[in-house]
Design a protein around this motif. Structure first.
Motif, PDB file in Angstrom:
ATOM      1  N   VAL A   1     -11.304   8.179   9.042  1.00 30.43           N
ATOM      2  CA  VAL A   1     -10.037   8.648   9.621  1.00 30.43           C
ATOM      3  C   VAL A   1      -8.906   8.446   8.617  1.00 30.43           C
ATOM      4  O   VAL A   1      -8.688   7.337   8.125  1.00 30.43           O
ATOM      5  N   LYS A   2      -8.168   9.520   8.318  1.00 32.59           N
ATOM      6  CA  LYS A   2      -7.072   9.432   7.366  1.00 32.59           C
ATOM      7  C   LYS A   2      -5.836   8.809   8.020  1.00 32.59           C
ATOM      8  O   LYS A   2      -5.580   9.031   9.198  1.00 32.59           O
ATOM      9  N   GLY A   3      -5.111   8.047   7.249  1.00 31.03           N
ATOM     10  CA  GLY A   3      -3.866   7.454   7.735  1.00 31.03           C
ATOM     11  C   GLY A   3      -4.026   6.118   8.422  1.00 31.03           C
ATOM     12  O   GLY A   3      -3.039   5.474   8.792  1.00 31.03           O
ATOM     13  N   ARG A   4      -5.274   5.660   8.589  1.00 29.63           N
ATOM     14  CA  ARG A   4      -5.499   4.407   9.311  1.00 29.63           C
ATOM     15  C   ARG A   4      -4.872   3.230   8.573  1.00 29.63           C
ATOM     16  O   ARG A   4      -4.196   2.383   9.176  1.00 29.63           O
ATOM     17  N   TYR A   5      -5.076   3.152   7.254  1.00 32.30           N
ATOM     18  CA  TYR A   5      -4.534   2.032   6.478  1.00 32.30           C
ATOM     19  C   TYR A   5      -3.002   2.066   6.460  1.00 32.30           C
ATOM     20  O   TYR A   5      -2.347   1.031   6.502  1.00 32.30           O
ATOM     21  N   PHE A   6      -2.449   3.287   6.412  1.00 30.47           N
ATOM     22  CA  PHE A   6      -0.990   3.421   6.415  1.00 30.47           C
ATOM     23  C   PHE A   6      -0.404   2.884   7.719  1.00 30.47           C
ATOM     24  O   PHE A   6       0.568   2.123   7.717  1.00 30.47           O
ATOM     25  N   ILE A   7      -1.009   3.265   8.841  1.00 27.65           N
ATOM     26  CA  ILE A   7      -0.516   2.801  10.150  1.00 27.65           C
ATOM     27  C   ILE A   7      -0.680   1.294  10.282  1.00 27.65           C
ATOM     28  O   ILE A   7       0.228   0.599  10.745  1.00 27.65           O
ATOM     29  N   LYS A   8      -1.821   0.779   9.838  1.00 26.62           N
ATOM     30  CA  LYS A   8      -2.075  -0.659   9.950  1.00 26.62           C
ATOM     31  C   LYS A   8      -1.071  -1.463   9.143  1.00 26.62           C
ATOM     32  O   LYS A   8      -0.611  -2.528   9.575  1.00 26.62           O
ATOM     33  N   ARG A   9      -0.707  -0.956   7.967  1.00 25.95           N
ATOM     34  CA  ARG A   9       0.190  -1.682   7.079  1.00 25.95           C
ATOM     35  C   ARG A   9       1.656  -1.494   7.454  1.00 25.95           C
ATOM     36  O   ARG A   9       2.429  -2.452   7.471  1.00 25.95           O
ATOM     37  N   ARG A  10       2.039  -0.255   7.801  1.00 28.65           N
ATOM     38  CA  ARG A  10       3.453   0.052   8.030  1.00 28.65           C
ATOM     39  C   ARG A  10       3.860   0.005   9.504  1.00 28.65           C
ATOM     40  O   ARG A  10       5.024  -0.244   9.817  1.00 28.65           O
TER      41      ARG A  10
ATOM     42  N   TYR B   1      -0.740   0.251  15.498  1.00 27.42           N
ATOM     43  CA  TYR B   1      -2.171   0.042  15.230  1.00 27.42           C
ATOM     44  C   TYR B   1      -2.796  -0.851  16.304  1.00 27.42           C
ATOM     45  O   TYR B   1      -3.953  -0.651  16.703  1.00 27.42           O
TER      46      TYR B   1
END
Length: 374
Positions: free
Chosen positions: A50-59, A64
């Motif tokens: 899934v794209k964007g998962r790391y971005f949501i988790k971090r930002r 998340y």
């Protein structure tokens, strides 16, 4: 969890005749270490691409948290699947709040499966003072069948908070040490002109208090170079803002930049004095390594753990109050003014303390402990 301590401990089991499975509780990245171990990774994410998962988790961590049940599998269910498939003789968890608490409901459900818990560092000593963690400690320890600790202090703490099982032994968290290569780094006491300081601050480290003490000894330290290794941002900032370079011949090695382990051992092998100061720890591996490399240890003593290897004013000095600048200053001054103490300590540590933690010695005892369970 994928940590240096865990890797080194597990390596003791290679070629031991046991089948070893590693359920990575953090589901970290694949590692080439432990190629002979059956590794269980990739269990956490339902949709790994899934794209964007790391971005949501971090930002956007709050978002998340809401999405987490839809993106991640539950550790209890995944661990129980593995447990039933393997049907192990024993489960071994390293660190209580990371590796024991998440699987406690499963271990309570399967009470006939034996459970080992390894306590490291601040695992019990620090977190017993945190109400949330103390609840977990009191829940986990009565279920645990066997215990490894890195210091005797934590044996007493474990019993205090509910452990009624069998102690398997008190060993360094990562097992013993291989001295064959590192012995070549050891210089004679009289050739050493470096003072080595562990540069941790943050939650438990108290390196800044050491630096304050050293600044008070400016005139005594002119012949010596101060090296602060593993310096975190707070320590580096303090060195810079206080212009310590103007008072002391000091070098700071950042924690952010990877310093190979052998390089640290070389520094210890040429250091006259090693100083480690914190408000909480178990038996610090860096202390044992400094002792093995011939540096005179000045070490904080939270809960009496360091006193298990250091006899004050004999083979090292104990800092009994990690915040007391004058006390730390006195310890350093005592060492600098007493060459006989330094040379006697070197001899004691090389001949009596160091051999107890040699790799083959510890490994033999650890394997015997595992075999006694079976």
């Amino acid at each position: 969890m994928p940590s240096l301590h865990f890797f080194r401990w597990a390596e003791q089991l290679e070629s031991s005749g046991h089948d070893v499975y590693w359920f990575d509780i953090l589901d970290g990245e694949q590692t080439e270490r432990l190629p002979w171990v059956n590794k269980i990774n990739g269990w956490k994410l339902k949709y790994p691409n899934v794209k964007g998962r790391y971005f949501i988790k971090r930002r956007l961590p709050f978002l998340y948290k809401l999405l987490k049940p839809f993106l991640e599998r539950h550790v209890e269910k995944e661990f129980e699947k593995v447990l039933l498939e393997i049907n192990p003789d024993v489960v071994h968890s390293f660190v209580l709040y990371i590796s024991c608490t998440p699987i406690l409901p499963v271990m309570e459900k399967h009470k006939t499966i034996r459970w080992i818990y390894s306590s490291w560092g601040s695992d019990l000593y620090y977190f017993k003072n945190k109400a949330k963690y103390l609840i977990d400690i009191r829940k986990v320890l009565p279920r645990v069948d066997y215990l490894f600790t890195d210091c005797q202090r934590d044996v007493a703490l474990a019993k205090k908070y509910g452990f009624k099982g069998i102690l398997l032994g008190v060993f360094p968290g990562g097992g013993g040490f291989n001295y064959k290569q590192t012995n070549t780094f050891i210089k004679p006491v009289l050739e050493r002109k470096t003072i080595l300081v562990k540069g941790y601050q943050g939650r438990s480290g108290r390196a800044i208090e050491v630096l304050k003490a050293l600044m008070k000894l400016e005139s005594n330290l002119k012949p010596y170079k101060i090296i602060v290794f593993g310096a975190d941002n707070e320590v580096e900032s303090y060195i810079k803002t206080q212009n310590i370079h103007k008072q002391l011949h000091i070098e700071s090695l950042s924690r952010r930049l990877f310093l190979p382990h052998n390089d640290i051992l070389k520094l210890m092998g040429s250091a006259l004095i090693y100083i480690g100061n914190s408000n909480s720890d178990g038996m610090p591996n860096t202390l044992l390594e400094a002792i093995a490399q011939g540096a005179f240890p000045i070490q904080s003593n939270p809960g009496g753990a360091s006193a298990e290897v250091i006899t004050h004013n004999k083979n090292g000095l104990l800092i009994e109050n990690c915040k007391n600048i004058e006390h730390i200053q006195s310890c350093v001054q005592n060492a600098l003014n007493n060459s006989e103490l330094l040379e006697n300590a070197f001899k004691i540590n090389q001949e009596k303390v160091k051999p107890k933690f040699e790799e083959s010695v510890i490994k033999k005892q650890v394997l015997k402990a595992y075999n006694n369970i079976l």
